[in-house]
Enzyme design. Structure first.
Site, PDB file in Angstrom:
ATOM      1  CG  ASP A  13      -1.718   1.205   1.453  1.00 44.94           C
ATOM      2  OD1 ASP A  13      -1.596   2.139   0.632  1.00 44.94           O
ATOM      3  OD2 ASP A  13      -2.496   1.238   2.420  1.00 44.94           O
ATOM      4  CE1 TYR A 229      -2.597  -0.485  11.515  1.00 45.43           C
ATOM      5  CE2 TYR A 229      -3.033   1.862  11.586  1.00 45.43           C
ATOM      6  CZ  TYR A 229      -3.288   0.612  11.063  1.00 45.43           C
ATOM      7  OH  TYR A 229      -4.214   0.459  10.087  1.00 45.43           O
ATOM      8  CE  LYS A 232      -4.622  -6.056  11.898  1.00 45.14           C
ATOM      9  NZ  LYS A 232      -4.006  -7.073  12.748  1.00 45.14           N
TER      10      LYS A 232
HETATM   11  C1  F6R Z   1      -7.149  -0.223   8.088  1.00 48.98           C
HETATM   12  C2  F6R Z   1      -6.834   1.135   7.682  1.00 48.98           C
HETATM   13  C3  F6R Z   1      -7.737   2.226   8.090  1.00 48.98           C
HETATM   14  C4  F6R Z   1      -7.048   3.224   9.004  1.00 48.98           C
HETATM   15  C5  F6R Z   1      -8.002   4.334   9.461  1.00 48.98           C
HETATM   16  C6  F6R Z   1      -7.287   5.417  10.262  1.00 48.98           C
HETATM   17  O1  F6R Z   1      -6.151  -1.086   7.672  1.00 48.98           O
HETATM   18  O2  F6R Z   1      -5.840   1.370   7.036  1.00 48.98           O
HETATM   19  O3  F6R Z   1      -8.895   1.726   8.706  1.00 48.98           O
HETATM   20  O4  F6R Z   1      -6.518   2.571  10.130  1.00 48.98           O
HETATM   21  O5  F6R Z   1      -8.596   4.940   8.340  1.00 48.98           O
HETATM   22  O6  F6R Z   1      -6.261   5.882   9.482  1.00 48.98           O
HETATM   23  P1  F6R Z   1      -5.234   7.007   9.965  1.00 48.98           P
HETATM   24  O7  F6R Z   1      -4.540   6.468  11.169  1.00 48.98           O
HETATM   25  O8  F6R Z   1      -4.358   7.127   8.750  1.00 48.98           O
HETATM   26  O9  F6R Z   1      -6.073   8.207  10.244  1.00 48.98           O
HETATM   27 MG    MG Z   2      -4.021   1.227   3.696  1.00 46.78          MG
HETATM   28 MG    MG Z   3      -4.623  -2.360   2.258  1.00 47.05          MG
END
Ligand code: F6R
Ligand code: MG
Ligand code: MG
Length: 378
Positions: A13, A229, A232
């Site tokens: 990604d 983090y 995933k």
């Molecule tokens: C799941 C994913 C999204 C982000 C969520 C918060 O794999 O990528 O659910 O975790 O949109 O994103 P941030 O931390 O970038 O605001």
């Molecule tokens: Mg993503």
């Molecule tokens: Mg993805």
């Protein structure tokens, strides 16, 4: 000895539009151009660039074996170039899965996920390419157990003499970075005792006793690799099919059960796995639900063969998009119903994953703040 072929599926990604949705077509185009150069230079035999949700997927065939430095470097460069485009457009999370600035010999450990298999091509070589978004590698453990170990799913295990021998299953401990090769059906219950713990164990490889590699899954644990983090794993899986291996239909059947998988919003929720076509893999409800796509191809003389019309250019492939059809609507509807139900739990378990699996946490700070007010129980 006939020359062996290697199929490498490497994904990352590196940025998407309006949250974690889909890469921009320009990103896919520049990644394709890098792989086209790989064909021109004689490194790759063939390639196909696609996506699942926000992940760019590089499917490549070559004769260089698994973990080949040049093939990994080419993939790294394709992702870097796509990330560059994403940055220019100020897309969201541009370059997210590229954890270092420079390539160091292998994409594993640097962010992208990889599923690679080397084998002697049979006279006809049908293959299924699975791509998942918003979940971890152990999502495949249940379907893989059914496909390769459950005679109530794969009738071939019972009635096809070539499939009757069973399989060897390589199980990895994704937390302690260990692996063990186990034998099915002799060790079936032991295998399931491990795989049932989806927070720690996942299948890496399935091996047929005479035909060799049957399936391989990317098991990189991105969030642990990064120490924080960063998304995933969104794992991929390659499965060789037919003629002694499970039939395509036996491989697809378990996905009609929309099992709960960990990932989804903020990598921290349980949602029902939603099978869909590539064009429908945008995360449309609560950053999900977690998606899975299945593309059918043939490996022919070391190249990718789909349903492409005559005269197509290298890289232009038309795989069979197995989950695109309306037959899967019933599963999708059920997956949505289950996912909406799971959301009813809000921030309560089992709507969210266990504390150790949460990708974000505020608990240490809350406990610290509350420390002076904590009293012994009466
Ligand atoms: C799941 C994913 C999204 C982000 C969520 C918060 O794999 O990528 O659910 O975790 O949109 O994103 P941030 O931390 O970038 O605001
Ligand atoms: Mg993503
Ligand atoms: Mg993805």
């Amino acid at each position: 000895m006939p020359e062996k072929v290697t199929v490498s599926l490497i994904k990352a990604d590196v940025g998407s539009i309006a949250g974690h949705s889909r890469p921009h077509p320009r990103m896919m185009e520049v990644a394709s151009n890098v792989l086209a150069k790989g064909v021109k230079d004689g490194l790759l035999n063939d390639y196909y660039v696609t996506r699942c949700g926000d992940d760019i997927q590089l499917l490549m065939t070559h004769r260089k074996g698994e973990n080949n430095k040049e093939v990994h470097e080419l993939s790294w460069n394709a992702f870097m170039t796509a990330a560059g485009e994403a940055k220019k457009m100020h897309l969201y999370a541009a370059g997210q899965d590229l954890l270092s600035d420079a390539f160091s010999g292998n994409v594993r450990g640097q962010g992208p996920g990889a599923a690679e298999m080397e084998f002697e091509e049979r006279p006809t070589e049908p293959m299924l390419v699975f791509m998942a978004d918003k979940c971890g590698p152990s999502a495949y453990s249940l379907p893989v157990s059914k496909i390769f170990m459950d005679p109530f799913t794969t009738t071939g295990l019972v009635i096809d003499p070539r499939a009757h021998l069973g399989y060897d299953i390589e199980v990895v401990d994704v937390v302690d970075h260990k692996k063990v090769l186990m034998t099915s059906p002799a060790e079936l219950y032991d295998i399931l005792a491990l795989l049932g713990d989806t927070t720690r164990y996942a299948v890496k490889r399935v091996i047929h006793r005479t035909l060799g590699i049957a399936a391989v899954i990317s098991t990189e644990k991105l969030n642990i690799l990064a120490g924080k983090y960063v998304g995933k794993d969104d794992p991929v899986m390659l499965v060789r099919c037919q003629s002694g291996l499970p039939a395509v239909g036996e491989v697809l059947q378990p996905f009609a059960f929309p099992q709960l998988v960990a990932g989804w919003m903020r990598g921290s929720h349980y949602g029902a796995w939603y099978p869909c076509g590539v064009d429908k893999s945008d995360p449309s409800y609560h950053d999900g639900p977690p998606r899975v796509c299945a593309l059918g191809i043939q490996i022919t003389n070391g190249k990718i063969q789909g349903a492409e019309p005559p005269g197509s250019k290298p890289g232009d492939h038309e795989p069979v998009d197995y989950f695109a059809g309306e037959e899967w609507d019933i599963v999708r509807n059920k997956a949505m119903e289950i996912s909406i139900y799971m959301r009813g739990h809000g921030p309560f378990m089992p709507g969210i994953v266990s504390p150790e699996e949460l990708e974000y946490t505020t608990r240490p700070e809350i406990l610290k703040k509350l420390e002076p007010r904590m009293k012994p129980l009466d």
